[in-house]
Design a protein around this motif. Structure first.
Motif, PDB file in Angstrom:
ATOM      1  N   GLN A 189      14.717  13.875 -27.479  1.00 28.54           N
ATOM      2  CA  GLN A 189      13.635  13.341 -28.331  1.00 28.54           C
ATOM      3  C   GLN A 189      13.254  14.291 -29.463  1.00 28.54           C
ATOM      4  O   GLN A 189      12.068  14.431 -29.782  1.00 28.54           O
ATOM      5  CB  GLN A 189      12.390  12.986 -27.479  1.00 28.54           C
ATOM      6  CG  GLN A 189      12.670  11.968 -26.383  1.00 28.54           C
ATOM      7  CD  GLN A 189      13.354  10.722 -26.907  1.00 28.54           C
ATOM      8  OE1 GLN A 189      14.525  10.504 -26.639  1.00 28.54           O
ATOM      9  NE2 GLN A 189      12.649   9.917 -27.670  1.00 28.54           N
ATOM     10  N   VAL A 223      14.790  11.471 -34.130  1.00 28.72           N
ATOM     11  CA  VAL A 223      14.149  10.176 -33.840  1.00 28.72           C
ATOM     12  C   VAL A 223      13.686   9.527 -35.159  1.00 28.72           C
ATOM     13  O   VAL A 223      13.910   8.329 -35.385  1.00 28.72           O
ATOM     14  CB  VAL A 223      12.966  10.372 -32.858  1.00 28.72           C
ATOM     15  CG1 VAL A 223      12.178   9.086 -32.679  1.00 28.72           C
ATOM     16  CG2 VAL A 223      13.481  10.880 -31.506  1.00 28.72           C
ATOM     17  N   ASP A 224      13.115  10.315 -36.059  1.00 26.64           N
ATOM     18  CA  ASP A 224      12.673   9.783 -37.370  1.00 26.64           C
ATOM     19  C   ASP A 224      13.862   9.293 -38.199  1.00 26.64           C
ATOM     20  O   ASP A 224      13.805   8.243 -38.819  1.00 26.64           O
ATOM     21  CB  ASP A 224      11.990  10.887 -38.194  1.00 26.64           C
ATOM     22  CG  ASP A 224      10.548  11.049 -37.784  1.00 26.64           C
ATOM     23  OD1 ASP A 224      10.091  10.265 -36.931  1.00 26.64           O
ATOM     24  OD2 ASP A 224       9.902  11.981 -38.303  1.00 26.64           O
ATOM     25  N   LEU A 236      16.687   8.234 -37.181  1.00 21.66           N
ATOM     26  CA  LEU A 236      17.185   6.977 -36.605  1.00 21.66           C
ATOM     27  C   LEU A 236      16.299   5.806 -37.011  1.00 21.66           C
ATOM     28  O   LEU A 236      16.793   4.737 -37.389  1.00 21.66           O
ATOM     29  CB  LEU A 236      17.201   7.090 -35.070  1.00 21.66           C
ATOM     30  CG  LEU A 236      18.494   7.610 -34.472  1.00 21.66           C
ATOM     31  CD1 LEU A 236      18.314   7.941 -32.995  1.00 21.66           C
ATOM     32  CD2 LEU A 236      19.598   6.573 -34.640  1.00 21.66           C
ATOM     33  N   ALA A 237      14.987   6.017 -36.931  1.00 21.13           N
ATOM     34  CA  ALA A 237      14.059   4.934 -37.287  1.00 21.13           C
ATOM     35  C   ALA A 237      14.226   4.559 -38.758  1.00 21.13           C
ATOM     36  O   ALA A 237      14.245   3.373 -39.117  1.00 21.13           O
ATOM     37  CB  ALA A 237      12.620   5.368 -36.997  1.00 21.13           C
ATOM     38  N   ARG A 238      14.378   5.581 -39.616  1.00 26.47           N
ATOM     39  CA  ARG A 238      14.542   5.308 -41.050  1.00 26.47           C
ATOM     40  C   ARG A 238      15.808   4.483 -41.307  1.00 26.47           C
ATOM     41  O   ARG A 238      15.781   3.490 -42.019  1.00 26.47           O
ATOM     42  CB  ARG A 238      14.637   6.630 -41.835  1.00 26.47           C
ATOM     43  CG  ARG A 238      13.296   7.209 -42.249  1.00 26.47           C
ATOM     44  CD  ARG A 238      13.459   8.257 -43.367  1.00 26.47           C
ATOM     45  NE  ARG A 238      14.496   9.251 -43.106  1.00 26.47           N
ATOM     46  CZ  ARG A 238      14.337  10.349 -42.371  1.00 26.47           C
ATOM     47  NH1 ARG A 238      13.169  10.603 -41.823  1.00 26.47           N
ATOM     48  NH2 ARG A 238      15.340  11.196 -42.188  1.00 26.47           N
ATOM     49  N   ALA A 258      17.475   2.650 -39.111  1.00 20.41           N
ATOM     50  CA  ALA A 258      17.375   1.319 -38.466  1.00 20.41           C
ATOM     51  C   ALA A 258      16.567   0.368 -39.336  1.00 20.41           C
ATOM     52  O   ALA A 258      16.855  -0.829 -39.395  1.00 20.41           O
ATOM     53  CB  ALA A 258      16.756   1.450 -37.077  1.00 20.41           C
ATOM     54  N   SER A 259      15.578   0.906 -40.035  1.00 18.82           N
ATOM     55  CA  SER A 259      14.744   0.018 -40.856  1.00 18.82           C
ATOM     56  C   SER A 259      15.469  -0.383 -42.149  1.00 18.82           C
ATOM     57  O   SER A 259      15.100  -1.361 -42.791  1.00 18.82           O
ATOM     58  CB  SER A 259      13.393   0.673 -41.172  1.00 18.82           C
ATOM     59  OG  SER A 259      13.612   1.749 -42.048  1.00 18.82           O
ATOM     60  N   TYR A 267      22.164  11.370 -29.260  1.00 15.77           N
ATOM     61  CA  TYR A 267      21.191  10.457 -29.875  1.00 15.77           C
ATOM     62  C   TYR A 267      21.828   9.110 -30.205  1.00 15.77           C
ATOM     63  O   TYR A 267      21.141   8.099 -30.305  1.00 15.77           O
ATOM     64  CB  TYR A 267      20.553  11.109 -31.100  1.00 15.77           C
ATOM     65  CG  TYR A 267      19.574  12.176 -30.668  1.00 15.77           C
ATOM     66  CD1 TYR A 267      18.260  11.842 -30.352  1.00 15.77           C
ATOM     67  CD2 TYR A 267      19.980  13.498 -30.481  1.00 15.77           C
ATOM     68  CE1 TYR A 267      17.366  12.806 -29.891  1.00 15.77           C
ATOM     69  CE2 TYR A 267      19.102  14.462 -30.018  1.00 15.77           C
ATOM     70  CZ  TYR A 267      17.799  14.108 -29.730  1.00 15.77           C
ATOM     71  OH  TYR A 267      16.924  15.049 -29.251  1.00 15.77           O
ATOM     72  N   LEU A 322      23.995   3.768 -37.864  1.00 17.04           N
ATOM     73  CA  LEU A 322      22.962   4.427 -37.050  1.00 17.04           C
ATOM     74  C   LEU A 322      23.526   5.678 -36.378  1.00 17.04           C
ATOM     75  O   LEU A 322      22.857   6.719 -36.314  1.00 17.04           O
ATOM     76  CB  LEU A 322      22.466   3.489 -35.949  1.00 17.04           C
ATOM     77  CG  LEU A 322      21.312   2.561 -36.299  1.00 17.04           C
ATOM     78  CD1 LEU A 322      20.928   1.740 -35.076  1.00 17.04           C
ATOM     79  CD2 LEU A 322      20.111   3.376 -36.775  1.00 17.04           C
TER      80      LEU A 322
END
Ligand code: PLP
Length: 449
Positions: A51, A56-57, A59-61, A63-64, A280, A314
């Motif tokens: 984590q 994590v950030d 990945l989120a960026r 994914a969006s 990750y 990703l």
């Protein structure tokens, strides 16, 4: 009838492992709230622990923005940036990255690229591969055929292609003769390898494939000084390629980005995976020399291979962030320092242990080998399943480590590997060694009853 409880087909059909529900740096958290110290990053995977907020950030960026676009239509920003980061400065002449989903895929691609290269060079007779006994290159059929681990190969032997043969590994603890110097040992292995080229017909061999530091099947075994230089020279002389499998030992695990940097050689093709994405995302890569890719670019113009999830955006975004963190935070200096600390602590705890015959490894990639008798190096009876007993005792003591059996010959022998995250502290390392020490002693007590 003993049917498994879970609908997930787990590794054991008799036991369902506890659920991991969280991660926090070097700690894994299980469903009952227990915190388990991750001393091996699974199978030397979680190099940044769990984590990590930056990954994590990232990945989120990604994914969006975009999760997936098929590589027959598109490239992607993270794939281009990751390849640039990996091979932009052409380390050892490696100039291109083929981005796949794991280690076995990276090996399959390496084998196929070597074969295609020789077809396009007008040397179609080159269709044999030489690998080493006691190696592990993955579980898909091509990778399994390359591997030399007897136990893993046995059930599938009738399905494995016959293009692979195996020579003695550079595993001094078991293979070096009494009274032989490292230099003599290297010379003997070099003669054997060259002999294998001649036995097969030197112009029929496409490549020699080896792990610079042997991982799961033998437990962190580095070769003696000069071995890989001798291997490189033999491959060159016989017109074959050198494929190095750094799926486990690469991407900083041994203290340098590539383990081959410590050997004074570079491969023509390299497989990487675990530490590339740190767990990750599932990701691996084949790195190939500029010369190989130029030959195919001038010939057919396409690598005859492919998967649906090549260069997954990703997965590439996660690996890109992992590698940026390692570089920006100078984590390889830390791997080297902590590696020395780990080695010291293991030596203090196990150096005089009557059932630890060898302590070995490089950087944050270290193993102990368990023996029934230190003088003869005789292993324990495999029926005792000592390495699995240690794993269970360690887990009970709050430590995840990576044990293996068949260390000597694929059937006999036990070792335990530690591959701590690069973000560990010296205190974390001390705790890992202490917990491993208790687990080894309690497992030995339980098998002696
Ligand atoms: C040296 C080596 N090569 C290949 C593989 C296969 O990788 P994967 O399990 O990601 O397919 C492994 C996995 O442990 C490995 O250690």
């Amino acid at each position: 009838m003993a049917v498994p409880k879970s609908r997930v087909l787990h590794r054991s059909l008799r036991e369902t492992p506890p659920k991991a529900i969280g991660g926090d740096g070097v700690w894994l958290i299980s469903e009952d709230g227990r915190r388990i110290l991750d001393g091996s990053g699974g199978a030397a995977v979680s190099c940044l622990g769990h984590q990590h907020p930056r990954v994590v950030d990232a990945l989120a960026r990604q994914a969006s923005k975009l999760a997936y676009a098929h590589t027959s239509f598109f490239s992607s920003e993270p794939a281009e940036a990751l390849a640039e980061l990996l091979v932009g400065d052409e380390p050892g002449g490696l100039a291109y990255a083929y981005l796949v989903s794991g280690g076995s895929e990276a090996i399959e691609a390496s084998i196929k690229l070597a074969r295609q290269y020789f077809i396009e060079r007008g040397e179609p007779r080159r269709q044999r591969f030489i690998a080493r006994r006691q190696s592990y290159h993955g579980n898909t059929l091509g990778a399994l055929a390359a591997g030399g681990n007897a136990w893993r190969r046995e059930p599938y032997a009738p399905l494995l292609p016959s293009a692979f043969s195996h020579v003695t590994p550079a595993f001094a603890y078991h293979e070096k003769h009494d009274g032989e110097t490292d230099g003599d040992f290297v010379a003997r292995l070099a003669t054997e390898l060259d002999g294998e080229f001649q036995r097969l017909g030197a112009d029929t061999v496409a490549a020699f494939i080896a792990e610079p530091v042997i991982g799961a099947t033998a437990g962190c075994v580095a070769a003696p000084e000069g071995y890989f230089r001798a291997v490189r020279e033999i491959c060159n002389r016989n017109g074959a390629l050198l494929i190095l499998d750094e799926v486990m030992c690469g991407m900083g695990r041994t203290g340098t980005t590539h383990a081959w940097e410590q050997e004074g050689v570079a491969p023509d093709i390299q497989a990487i995976a675990k530490g590339l994405g740190g767990g990750y995302q599932p990701i691996g890569a084949m790195l190939a020399s500029g010369a190989i890719i130029a030959t195919i670019a001038d010939g057919s113009g396409a690598f005859l291979h492919g998967h649906t999830y090549l260069a997954h955006p990703l997965a590439c975004a996660a690996a890109l962030e992992v590698q940026r963190i390692i570089a920006e935070e100078h984590l390889l200096d830390r791997v080297r320092d902590l590696g020395r600390h780990l080695e010291r602590r293991l030596t203090e705890r196990f150096g005089n242990h009557r059932h630890v015959g060898d302590i070995r490894g490089r950087g944050l990639f270290q193993a102990i080998e368990l023996v029934a008798d230190r003088a003869t190096r005789a292993p324990f009876d495999p029926a005792l399943k000592l390495n699995q007993t240690i794993k269970a005792a360690a887990f009970e003591a709050g430590l995840a480590c990576y044990p293996g059996g068949g260390t000597v010959d694929g059937r006999r022998g036990d070792h335990v590997m530690l591959a701590p995250p690069y973000i560990s502290t010296a205190d974390d390392i001390d705790m890992m060694v202490e917990r491993l020490g208790s687990a080894v002693d309690s497992a030995l007590r339980s098998i002696s009853h």
